[in-house]
Design a protein around this motif. Structure first.
Motif, PDB file in Angstrom:
ATOM      1  N   UNK A 127      99.015  40.631  24.390  1.00  0.00           N
ATOM      2  CA  UNK A 127      97.868  41.536  24.258  1.00  0.00           C
ATOM      3  C   UNK A 127      97.098  41.708  25.560  1.00  0.00           C
ATOM      4  N   UNK A 128      97.543  41.040  26.621  1.00  0.00           N
ATOM      5  CA  UNK A 128      96.826  41.052  27.900  1.00  0.00           C
ATOM      6  C   UNK A 128      96.764  42.459  28.482  1.00  0.00           C
ATOM      7  N   UNK A 129      95.591  42.819  29.007  1.00  0.00           N
ATOM      8  CA  UNK A 129      95.426  44.134  29.631  1.00  0.00           C
ATOM      9  C   UNK A 129      94.967  43.975  31.075  1.00  0.00           C
ATOM     10  N   UNK A 130      95.012  45.071  31.826  1.00  0.00           N
ATOM     11  CA  UNK A 130      94.617  45.057  33.232  1.00  0.00           C
ATOM     12  C   UNK A 130      93.098  45.063  33.407  1.00  0.00           C
ATOM     13  N   UNK A 159     118.933  41.369  16.373  1.00  0.00           N
ATOM     14  CA  UNK A 159     118.745  41.779  17.767  1.00  0.00           C
ATOM     15  C   UNK A 159     117.820  42.989  17.855  1.00  0.00           C
ATOM     16  N   UNK A 160     117.844  43.851  16.826  1.00  0.00           N
ATOM     17  CA  UNK A 160     116.956  45.022  16.817  1.00  0.00           C
ATOM     18  C   UNK A 160     115.490  44.589  16.788  1.00  0.00           C
ATOM     19  N   UNK A 161     115.158  43.688  15.858  1.00  0.00           N
ATOM     20  CA  UNK A 161     113.788  43.219  15.749  1.00  0.00           C
ATOM     21  C   UNK A 161     113.357  42.396  16.948  1.00  0.00           C
ATOM     22  N   UNK A 162     114.247  41.538  17.446  1.00  0.00           N
ATOM     23  CA  UNK A 162     113.919  40.714  18.607  1.00  0.00           C
ATOM     24  C   UNK A 162     113.711  41.559  19.864  1.00  0.00           C
ATOM     25  N   UNK A 184     107.409  44.200  23.592  1.00  0.00           N
ATOM     26  CA  UNK A 184     105.954  44.140  23.492  1.00  0.00           C
ATOM     27  C   UNK A 184     105.352  42.909  24.178  1.00  0.00           C
ATOM     28  N   UNK A 185     106.138  42.258  25.032  1.00  0.00           N
ATOM     29  CA  UNK A 185     105.597  41.210  25.884  1.00  0.00           C
ATOM     30  C   UNK A 185     105.682  39.804  25.357  1.00  0.00           C
ATOM     31  N   UNK A 198     102.244  42.936  17.142  1.00  0.00           N
ATOM     32  CA  UNK A 198     103.703  43.041  17.193  1.00  0.00           C
ATOM     33  C   UNK A 198     104.272  43.255  15.791  1.00  0.00           C
ATOM     34  N   UNK A 199     103.601  42.739  14.752  1.00  0.00           N
ATOM     35  CA  UNK A 199     104.063  42.974  13.388  1.00  0.00           C
ATOM     36  C   UNK A 199     103.955  44.455  13.034  1.00  0.00           C
ATOM     37  N   UNK A 200     102.915  45.117  13.523  1.00  0.00           N
ATOM     38  CA  UNK A 200     102.778  46.563  13.304  1.00  0.00           C
ATOM     39  C   UNK A 200     103.951  47.308  13.938  1.00  0.00           C
ATOM     40  N   UNK A 201     104.367  46.878  15.121  1.00  0.00           N
ATOM     41  CA  UNK A 201     105.500  47.506  15.799  1.00  0.00           C
ATOM     42  C   UNK A 201     106.804  47.243  15.041  1.00  0.00           C
ATOM     43  N   UNK A 202     106.945  46.025  14.521  1.00  0.00           N
ATOM     44  CA  UNK A 202     108.133  45.695  13.737  1.00  0.00           C
ATOM     45  C   UNK A 202     108.177  46.501  12.446  1.00  0.00           C
TER      46      UNK A 202
END
Length: 283
Positions: free
Chosen positions: A93-96, A146-149, A155-156, A186-190
């Protein structure tokens, strides 16, 4: 003329003093921590020694002067707006907008978490009440494929499974996944990726904290719980099946104008327990 020179000198001194306070030049350290129940807090205090054992009990020694934030986003926005603040957030979740310091000379990254050289790291776990079935099990199969991983890595975060591509049965139904606010992004992305390959399924993701995710999975009110830490002894006796889906580093962050770029674990502990209260004492 003499008065004008004195005014210029005074302004210069004031500017130097202000700049020093804003860049670890002696300002009071403003500690930012997560709330009780947060998996990020639980892992952070354990790994940095802020949690100590007393009379056989684990005691959180975080200073009572700490500002408590209930999400990663609030921690980052607080540190971004305060030159003397320090906090900690999930690496993914780190941002610049903030600066992640090195810990014991090692910068947080996927590489250093993978090879173990970055010491402040923890697992991302999911859990079910006993054996999962239907959509819940198929979604877990997708996450560990492998798709989920690849979604996790993109996502970092650090992938932990070497399974092959997803080849599920694509069952229909709706499930609810809930818990850790660190795992939620990351769960939202999954969820998005899985629902594309299995349009028969609907997944609702609820954000709270790790402790709530574990307890509600144990109660059966969640199909899948999320925790950004290892489960405690009392939790593992609840009949939960735990699956590690990723590894994550916990980045220690300061304001971008802070000149500090490396901290030892001892320095972090001293700051978070209130032993060290001024940036000028961080040496």
């Amino acid at each position: 003329m003499k008065k004008k020179i004195l005014m210029v000198l005074a302004a210069f001194v004031a500017a130097v003093t202000f700049a020093g306070c804003g860049s670890s030049g002696g300002g009071t350290i403003n500690v930012v921590s997560r709330e009780d129940g947060s998996g990020t807090r639980g892992a952070f205090i354990e790994l940095t020694g802020v949690q100590e054992e007393k009379n056989g009990q684990k005691v959180d020694k975080t200073t009572d002067k700490a500002t408590i934030s209930n999400s990663t986003e609030v921690v980052m926005s607080t540190v971004k707006g305060d030159t003397n603040a320090i906090g900690y957030v999930s690496l993914g979740s780190l941002s610049k907008d903030v600066k992640a310091v090195k810990v014991e000379g090692v910068a947080p990254s996927v590489k250093t978490v993978t090879d173990g050289s970055y010491k402040i790291q923890r697992p991302f776990n999911i859990m079910t009440k006993g054996e999962a079935s239907g959509v819940a099990q198929d979604f877990i199969n997708y996450i560990m494929s492998s798709d989920g991983q690849n979604v996790i890595e993109k996502n970092g975060y650090v992938k932990v499974s070497t399974n092959g591509a997803y080849s599920g049965t694509k069952p229909s139904g709706k499930i609810t996944v809930g818990g850790s606010s660190s795992v939620t992004p990351v769960m939202e992305k999954l969820k998005e990726a899985y629902e594309k390959v299995n349009p028969n399924a609907t997944i609702e993701v609820q954000e709270s904290d790790s402790t709530t995710g574990v307890s509600n999975a144990a109660k059966g009110t969640l199909d899948i719980g999320m925790a950004s830490r290892d489960l405690q002894g009392s939790e593992t006796s609840e009949g939960l099946k735990v699956t590690k889906i990723a590894k994550d580093g916990i980045a220690v962050i300061v304001n971008k104008d802070n000149s500090v770029d490396n901290l030892t674990l001892k320095q972090i502990k001293n700051i978070y327990t209130g032993k060290t209260t001024s940036w000028s004492d961080v040496k």
